[in-house]
Design a protein around this motif. Structure first.
Motif, short mmCIF file in Angstrom:
data_model
loop_
_atom_site.label_atom_id
_atom_site.label_comp_id
_atom_site.label_asym_id
_atom_site.label_seq_id
_atom_site.Cartn_x
_atom_site.Cartn_y
_atom_site.Cartn_z
N CYS A 116 21.05 7.59 39.46
CA CYS A 116 20.05 6.58 39.07
C CYS A 116 18.68 7.24 38.95
N HIS A 117 18.34 8.05 39.94
CA HIS A 117 17.04 8.74 39.92
C HIS A 117 16.93 9.63 38.68
N GLN A 118 18.00 10.38 38.38
CA GLN A 118 17.98 11.25 37.21
C GLN A 118 17.78 10.45 35.92
N ALA A 119 18.48 9.33 35.79
CA ALA A 119 18.35 8.50 34.59
C ALA A 119 16.93 7.97 34.44
N LEU A 120 16.38 7.46 35.53
CA LEU A 120 15.01 6.92 35.47
C LEU A 120 13.99 8.01 35.20
N GLU A 121 14.20 9.19 35.76
CA GLU A 121 13.27 10.30 35.50
C GLU A 121 13.32 10.73 34.04
N LEU A 122 14.50 10.73 33.44
CA LEU A 122 14.60 11.02 32.01
C LEU A 122 13.78 10.01 31.22
N MET A 123 13.91 8.75 31.56
CA MET A 123 13.19 7.70 30.83
C MET A 123 11.69 7.73 31.12
N ARG A 124 11.30 8.20 32.29
CA ARG A 124 9.87 8.35 32.60
C ARG A 124 9.26 9.54 31.86
N ALA A 164 21.84 14.58 19.49
CA ALA A 164 22.25 14.63 20.90
C ALA A 164 23.05 13.39 21.27
N ALA A 165 22.62 12.22 20.78
CA ALA A 165 23.35 10.99 21.06
C ALA A 165 24.76 11.06 20.49
N SER A 166 24.88 11.55 19.27
CA SER A 166 26.20 11.67 18.65
C SER A 166 27.08 12.66 19.40
N ALA A 167 26.50 13.73 19.91
CA ALA A 167 27.25 14.73 20.67
C ALA A 167 27.72 14.16 22.01
N LEU A 168 26.92 13.31 22.63
CA LEU A 168 27.25 12.75 23.95
C LEU A 168 28.13 11.50 23.89
N TYR A 169 28.17 10.85 22.74
CA TYR A 169 28.90 9.58 22.64
C TYR A 169 30.35 9.69 23.09
N PRO A 170 31.10 10.73 22.69
CA PRO A 170 32.48 10.85 23.17
C PRO A 170 32.56 11.02 24.70
N THR A 171 31.65 11.78 25.28
CA THR A 171 31.64 11.97 26.74
C THR A 171 31.39 10.65 27.45
N GLU A 200 25.22 19.10 28.95
CA GLU A 200 25.01 17.65 29.04
C GLU A 200 23.57 17.34 29.44
N ALA A 201 23.04 18.09 30.41
CA ALA A 201 21.66 17.87 30.85
C ALA A 201 20.67 18.11 29.71
N ARG A 202 20.91 19.15 28.94
CA ARG A 202 20.03 19.47 27.80
C ARG A 202 20.11 18.36 26.75
N LEU A 203 21.34 17.92 26.45
CA LEU A 203 21.51 16.86 25.46
C LEU A 203 20.94 15.52 25.94
N LEU A 204 21.09 15.21 27.22
CA LEU A 204 20.51 13.98 27.77
C LEU A 204 19.00 13.98 27.63
N ARG A 205 18.36 15.10 27.98
CA ARG A 205 16.90 15.21 27.84
C ARG A 205 16.49 15.00 26.39
N SER A 206 17.17 15.67 25.49
CA SER A 206 16.84 15.57 24.07
C SER A 206 17.06 14.14 23.55
N MET A 207 18.15 13.53 23.96
CA MET A 207 18.48 12.19 23.49
C MET A 207 17.46 11.15 23.98
N ILE A 208 17.09 11.22 25.24
CA ILE A 208 16.20 10.21 25.82
C ILE A 208 14.73 10.54 25.58
N GLN A 209 14.35 11.77 25.82
CA GLN A 209 12.92 12.10 25.81
C GLN A 209 12.33 12.34 24.43
#
Length: 190
Positions: free
Chosen positions: A132-140, A72-79, A57-66
């Motif tokens: 929250c911190h993790q989400a904002l750091e991904l977006m940063r 990655a978005a399609s893989a995470l959508y069900p989760t 999930e962490a790998r997919l989140l990084r790929s999806m956002i960064q």
């Protein structure tokens, strides 16, 4: 050249709790900015299930956002709960104007709803402080080639958490830029 009805903006000043807007209640396609509610849905699911984010999930989140990976978005959508689960989650946040579609790329929102969602993230009222911190750091950490839009007008001292979306249209590109800007003298979502 964009027509007036083709542009919508909402800026929520988090220090004064004031909203500045134009066409902010008009619904627009989210394109890749739909990846922000998908990310929040995944993080909310881990919080609800009282579990850590998996390495995958962490790998997919990084790929999806960064790097804006659609796969990655399609893989995470069900989760994240898919359209039904995310729409229910967004309603609990009071975001009736944000609608996730069964095919996430067809999701729609208003500028006002997106600014309010980002404000909830910035104020950390929707997730634990750590998430929250993790989400904002991904977006940063969005790749430099995708750091345009919201970041272009930010104060020089500001930290910018953002996500952009784009899609080729018949008459040019349709684009979105959303984010949270935190500087010494300014804090706003846009």
């Amino acid at each position: 050249v964009a027509e007036a009805g083709d542009v919508g903006v909402a800026v929520l000043d988090l220090q004064r709790n004031l909203l500045y807007d134009a066409n902010a209640t008009r619904s627009f396609a989210m394109f890749s900015t739909a990846k922000v509610p998908i990310m929040l849905g995944v993080l909310q699911a881990t919080q609800r299930e009282q579990r850590a984010i998996s390495a995958n999930e962490a790998r997919l989140l990084r790929s999806m956002i960064q790097v804006s990976s659609n796969d990655a978005a399609s893989a995470l959508y069900p989760t994240a709960g898919g359209a039904a689960g995310l729409n229910a989650y967004l309603r609990t946040l009071g975001l009736e104007q944000m609608h996730m579609a069964p095919a996430w790329g067809e999701s729609r929102t208003t500028p006002q709803a997106m600014a309010r969602l980002l404000a909830r993230l910035a104020r950390c009222t929707i997730l634990s402080a750590e998430l929250c911190h993790q989400a904002l750091e991904l977006m940063r950490g969005v790749t430099p080639s995708q750091r345009w839009g919201v970041s272009a007008g930010a104060p020089a001292d500001a930290s910018v958490a953002l996500k952009n979306g784009w899609y080729p249209a018949a008459d040019g590109w349709a684009i979105n830029s959303v984010g949270y800007v935190k500087g010494r003298t300014a804090r706003y979502t846009i």
